[in-house]
Every structure is written in C-alpha cells, then in structure tokens.
Design a protein around this motif. Structure first.
Motif, short mmCIF file in Angstrom:
data_model
loop_
_atom_site.label_atom_id
_atom_site.label_comp_id
_atom_site.label_asym_id
_atom_site.label_seq_id
_atom_site.Cartn_x
_atom_site.Cartn_y
_atom_site.Cartn_z
N HIS A 14 -39.40 -64.57 -39.14
CA HIS A 14 -38.71 -65.15 -38.00
C HIS A 14 -37.61 -66.12 -38.45
CE1 HIS A 14 -41.51 -63.19 -35.39
NE2 HIS A 14 -42.53 -63.68 -36.08
N MET B 90 -35.66 -55.40 -39.28
CA MET B 90 -34.96 -56.55 -38.68
C MET B 90 -33.56 -56.68 -39.29
SD MET B 90 -33.87 -59.86 -39.36
CE MET B 90 -34.86 -60.49 -40.73
N TYR B 91 -33.47 -56.66 -40.62
CA TYR B 91 -32.15 -56.79 -41.26
C TYR B 91 -31.23 -55.65 -40.83
CZ TYR B 91 -33.44 -60.66 -44.40
OH TYR B 91 -33.79 -61.88 -44.92
N GLU C 189 -34.77 -63.92 -39.33
CA GLU C 189 -34.08 -63.37 -38.15
C GLU C 189 -33.27 -64.47 -37.46
OE1 GLU C 189 -36.22 -60.88 -35.38
OE2 GLU C 189 -34.29 -60.42 -34.43
N LYS D 34 -31.22 -54.05 -38.13
CA LYS D 34 -30.79 -54.28 -36.74
C LYS D 34 -29.51 -55.12 -36.71
CE LYS D 34 -33.03 -57.11 -33.94
NZ LYS D 34 -34.24 -57.76 -33.39
N GLU E 90 -41.17 -54.57 -41.36
CA GLU E 90 -40.55 -55.30 -40.25
C GLU E 90 -39.30 -56.06 -40.71
OE1 GLU E 90 -43.29 -57.61 -37.72
OE2 GLU E 90 -44.86 -56.23 -38.37
N LYS E 91 -39.37 -56.66 -41.91
CA LYS E 91 -38.18 -57.35 -42.40
C LYS E 91 -37.02 -56.37 -42.61
CE LYS E 91 -38.04 -60.98 -45.22
NZ LYS E 91 -38.25 -61.88 -46.39
#
Lengths: 258, 258, 258
Positions: free
Chosen positions: B31, B68-69, B34, B71, B64-65
């Motif tokens: 988080h 996320m990146y 992000e 994205k 997930e990391k």
C-alpha cells in the motif's frame, strides 16, 4: 509460499534464540508500519521504539502499534533511554507499571546516557525479570568520549554482570549511526580485534550487535554466521538484511554456507 | 492537470524509449508503494525488485505488487542477482516459468556476482527474448576489485555482445551505493572520461546509467540531456529526479533547455 | 494523553511563534503522509513542498494534501524555487492566484537560484502580504560558489530588508543536504562564528535555521535553546527532532533545561 521459492534457503522460524533481527522504529505511522510487517515481518524478532520517542506519542496509538507488532510475532520494546529517564526521575515503579499496562513484554535496561552503579543495574534487571519481563540490557556509552574509556575487559565484565543478573540478551551499543562507538571506528568500519575479544569471552548467542550499516552487517554475517544477532536495523533494510543472511545478495552470494 | 501547470515543461509520456527512470524497490509494503505510484508513478518506467529480495516475499503479495505497478504503467522486473542464483543452481527453465506465472514482462540478465561465459550470456538473452520477455542486461561486477579489472574496451565489447544478442537496454552497473564501481569513484563522483568513452562507442539511448546519487543524476542530465536513461533511483527520489530533468530544482534550473 | 506521560516535559502547543519545526516533503504519498501526521503532526508547524515538486503532481491530489496537512494544524507551502520559476517566467500574478486557489496560506519568497533585485524582492514580499499570505523569505544561494560570496554583513542586511518588507520569518538557506552552504561547512559542521554573528544582529525568533542533519539540530538546540526554529527536517526525523528538543535522547538528555 514465496515467489521463486526454489531459489532461497530457509532459516529457522520465529520464535528463535539466535539469528535475531532487532529493528529500530523511530516513529513510523501505524499503517505504514503494518504495511511493512505484512511483507517482511517474519524477518523481525525484536523492535525497539527508539530512545524516548514513545513518550511524545499518543498512548492509544502506541498501544495499537504494540498490538499490531505482536500480531506479526514481533516483540516491541521501549528504548533504553526511556528507562534511564525514569531512573533519573526516580520513577521506576511507575515505569514498570506503565510498560505492563501498554502491553510490553520486553524491556531494555541500559546506562548509555546515565551513570548507574553496576550493582544497581543488576538489581533493576532482576526486578524487571521478577515482574515477568524479558530483559535486554545494553553495554556501551552513547557519548563517544565516554565510550572510549570502556576497556574491552570492562565491557566483558559489564556484559557478564548483566547476564548473571538475568538479562536474556545484551546489546553491544552502536547507536543509530554506527560510527565512532563500540565496535566501530569513525567511518563505521568494524574493529575486528574488539569483536574477536568479545566473542572469545562471551557466548555469542547472548549478544546482539547493533549494526546499522550494511558493511557491518556483512562483516558479522561472514565472521560469525548467518544466525548472528543484529540490531538497530532500519525498517527499510529488513528485507535487505535477510537477503544478506541467506546469500541472496552480491555481497554474500556463495559465502554463507546455506 | 497538475498544480501550477503553467510553470512546468512537459516530457514525452510513457511508454517511451528514452528518458527512462528505473526505480529500485528493496521491499516496500504494497500500500505504501501504491500510495507513492499515485503521486509520481507517471515518472517511473521500470522498477527493479532489488537482487534476491522477492525470493523471501510471499508469492501472492508479489503478484499483487506486480499487478499494482503494471496498473500505473510501471514495468517491474526481478533483480539480476536472482537470475544469477537460478543460473548457479541450474534452474533457468524454472526461473523463466516462475517469472511468467508471476506476471513479469521484463527480465534482467546480468553476471555481476557470477562468472558466466559471454557466449552463454548471449544465448540466455536470446532465450529470454524468444520466451517473450523484454530483456535488460547489465554489464559490470558488484565486487569493486573485480569491476576494476574490466577495461573500458571490455565494457564496450560486453555491451555490444548483449545488444547483438537482443537485449533491449543495457544497465551500467553502480549498485545501490553508486560508489567505487563502474563510472563512479570512491566518493561517488562521475569518471567523465569513462562516460565519454562509452557514449562515443554505444548509442546512448541503449544505456541505462545506474545513478543513485543526486550529483550523478545532475551530471548525466547536464551532460547527456533531460532524456538520459537513469536507474537505481530510490523510491523517495522519484519526484526529485523528475524535477531535475525538467529544470524545476536549483541544480538544473535554466540549464536543461526545455 | 501520551504513553509514559510522566516522563516527558511539555512544550508550548501550536500555533506558536517560536520552537517552530518546518518539514521538507519532497513528494510523499497522501496516505503515507497522513499516517505520519497522525503520530507526530503536533510537532510540525510548517511544511515545505520542496522546490518545484508540486508542479509535476496532480492538482487535485495536491489540494487534498494541503487540506490534509491543514487538518493537523500543519501549514504547508510551496518551495521558494517554484516562486522563482514564476518570477523568471513573469507569471507572478498567476502564481499568487493559483496558490490561493489551491488553498495555500503561506508562501516562500526566495532568490536562491535566481537574481532578484533586493528592492524587487521587498516589493514582492509586500505584495504577497497584501494578498493575505503569511510570508517566509529565504536568504542564501543554492550554488555554494555563489553562496560563499555573501558576506555575513550582506546576509544580515538582506534578512533585515526582508523583515522590513513584511516577511514573518526568514529562512537561513542550507538546502536538503546541509553541507557546504550558509552556516555549514563541507562536512555539515556548524560555523559557530557565523551563527553568532547572525543572532547578535537579528532577533532569533525571526529566523528559521535550515538544519537537516542531526549534529546541526543538536547544535542549535544546545546553543539557542529548545525553542529554536528549525527547518528542512526530513519527515522520518520529526519525532526524533522533538525528542532532541525535549531532552529525551542521549545527545540532549539533562542538557535542555526543561
């Protein structure tokens, strides 16, 4: 399971008696700290709320931080300087009470900034143990001029007294900086002969070496082993230190015998 | 729209082939990372999960990391040291498979900590390309003593071999520290003649200069230009670097010709 | 109430006219910054969005950051370099308008990277005051060679001019690094005679000393007092600085007279 699971050796899981990593938290936000524990909390054994920092933080928030760390099997404790301030103000009973109420299970008993008679220090360590706390003592002076006056023989004697009094581990002082203090010279290089003298005279699993700098961490890992106890690690270096221990970084790759 | 929009020049938007910024993530929480991408992700092209760090992180969390990146149009990839560990353990097929399953689109092929025959390195680069990965290779040794043995001619030849084998970009090694390695002396100052030799012999848009220190970033921006490719940028310096590129900081104000 | 409430002395609460702490935000994520303010926001008076950073950040996000900081009674303001860029581009009216629209209540008027006629600087300070902003001016040059040309007498005269023009406080420039500039030598040590000269000639509560390094903070606290105004503090050092002010850290314990 970890990413690229087949590439990393495994260390003994927590709780463990050696290979301990102690992290220095000097005032992280609660959610930022928890976000970090989610990714690397399993590599943190002890966490020190540095010096007197928590005495200026909201009591409820500190209780939440303590519980949060404990949820990740990280054992948080207040910095030794806070204990020393209580000692100077003759508020030790209140200090122990408040530590208990906040939920701490471990305390640090140090005399880095204050003169405490060694016999008194032993008594305080014993009292903290009786009250049910795990005790980490610290040997070394925060003022470099004072610290230099401690001979190696002095250091060994003080460490032995603390252990005899019941301390579970003894920290070898290096402060946040790791320079010009204890086992480190002005540039932060390791004084190897001093380290050698200590490990010849004290069981190495009883010591936690404060080693905030990467060169120091590498030195202790290569000299003493993957399972050396290291302290004053900055939060952002938790993962980095563990990769050094496991030979997953250029500096220790192929050298740690795992 | 940005705050004070009328004061900042604009650079070419992502995806772009030069003016690339590569960031070093050595274990940030999901988080926290992000939250950072929300404010400055548009200035990050590549993101390296440093050395072997992700091999000690939860597989699901790393997935997930990565997502996320991506994205934020940031292309994450595992550090070259992880590749080298797979090479040493003779697990390259498993390495490529796992990288694919995790969602990586880019890989780094390096020999900073390991001896790999240049012809073998070329084959591996070609194989990674065939498997559909973008490939960033790295030239330079992590051990300063080893690194110093590489002549400038050696470096140029190795870079050319990697490019001939299909590498999309080549990293000029400087580690996290940027001192006493590659293009930098013991204090982190730029060895200008060495930089000059490289850019005389290699198309500069093919190189990514690892430049973790501010003085190094300034040097490359002023010598090569706003759109120089820079790497090993710490997460907290992403915005700072972009302001240097754009002449929005004292060091480059009025000097970058935008 | 704070943890171990009985161990820490109290300082005057915000808003306050001295003992000010100014923090340097060079691009923190919104939630990370708020998480930090929750634990130590009460120790931050002013917060500088460093140099031109916000001109490359989303306008809506910057508005949210401004409101968030103000909610914690922290007064955020844009770095002086951004003002200087507006001055160079002859966009001062637009600069004041946009600052107002974004919600800023304080502005920095500096000439660290730009030559501005002292009389012009005075006029601009007066104009900003008339528009209702609190004004912090800065004296000193970001380029060390230029900065060294300023004699102590020059500095004092420039500070006096800014105060006469209506500046609420004057920053003594030290940049993010705190080295080889203003009151600090190449290693970041304090030039005591220069500090002495300034405090002999200017009311000390009008000055904010940029002092990013711990040794500098300790020096000013021990020389001038707990309630000295300090600036360019990194976010992660907010709590640490407050403990230095309060004698809750080894370096100032028993020395601050609280």
């Amino acid at each position: 399971m970890n990413a690229f699971n087949f590439l990393a050796p495994k260390r003994q899981k927590k709780p463990r008696d050696n290979g301990i990593t102690m992290v220095l938290d000097k005032g992280m936000g609660l959610h930022t700290a928890e976000d970090l524990m989610k990714i690397c909390g399993e590599y943190v054994d002890l966490l020190k709320f540095g010096w007197g920092t928590i005495a200026i933080h909201n009591r409820q928030l500190i209780k939440e931080k303590i519980r949060m760390y404990q949820k990740y099997d990280v054992d948080p404790y207040p910095g030794g300087t806070l204990f020393e301030i209580a000692f100077r103000k003759e508020k030790l009973p209140e200090y122990f009470d408040e530590a208990e109420k906040l939920g701490f299970r471990t305390l640090e008993i140090s005399d880095g900034s204050t003169t405490i008679n060694p016999a008194d220090k032993s008594k305080i360590i014993a009292e903290a143990k009786e009250r049910g706390f795990k005790v980490i003592s610290e040997v070394g002076k925060k003022d470099p001029a004072e610290d230099l006056k401690l001979s190696l023989k002095d250091r060994v004697n003080l460490i032995k007294m603390d252990l005899d009094a019941g301390a579970d581990k003894v920290l070898v002082e290096a402060r946040e900086s790791g320079q010009n203090i204890g086992m480190f010279d002005k540039e932060g290089k390791v004084k190897v002969e001093e380290v050698n003298y200590l490990i010849k005279n004290i069981p190495v699993d009883k010591l936690i070496w404060e080693a905030p700098k990467k060169n120091q961490q590498i030195h202790f890992i290569l000299q003493i082993g993957t399972d050396v106890n290291l302290g004053n690690i900055t939060p952002e270096e938790i993962t980095a230190l563990e990769t050094l221990r496991l030979g997953l970084r250029g500096d220790t790759i192929g050298k740690v015998g795992l």
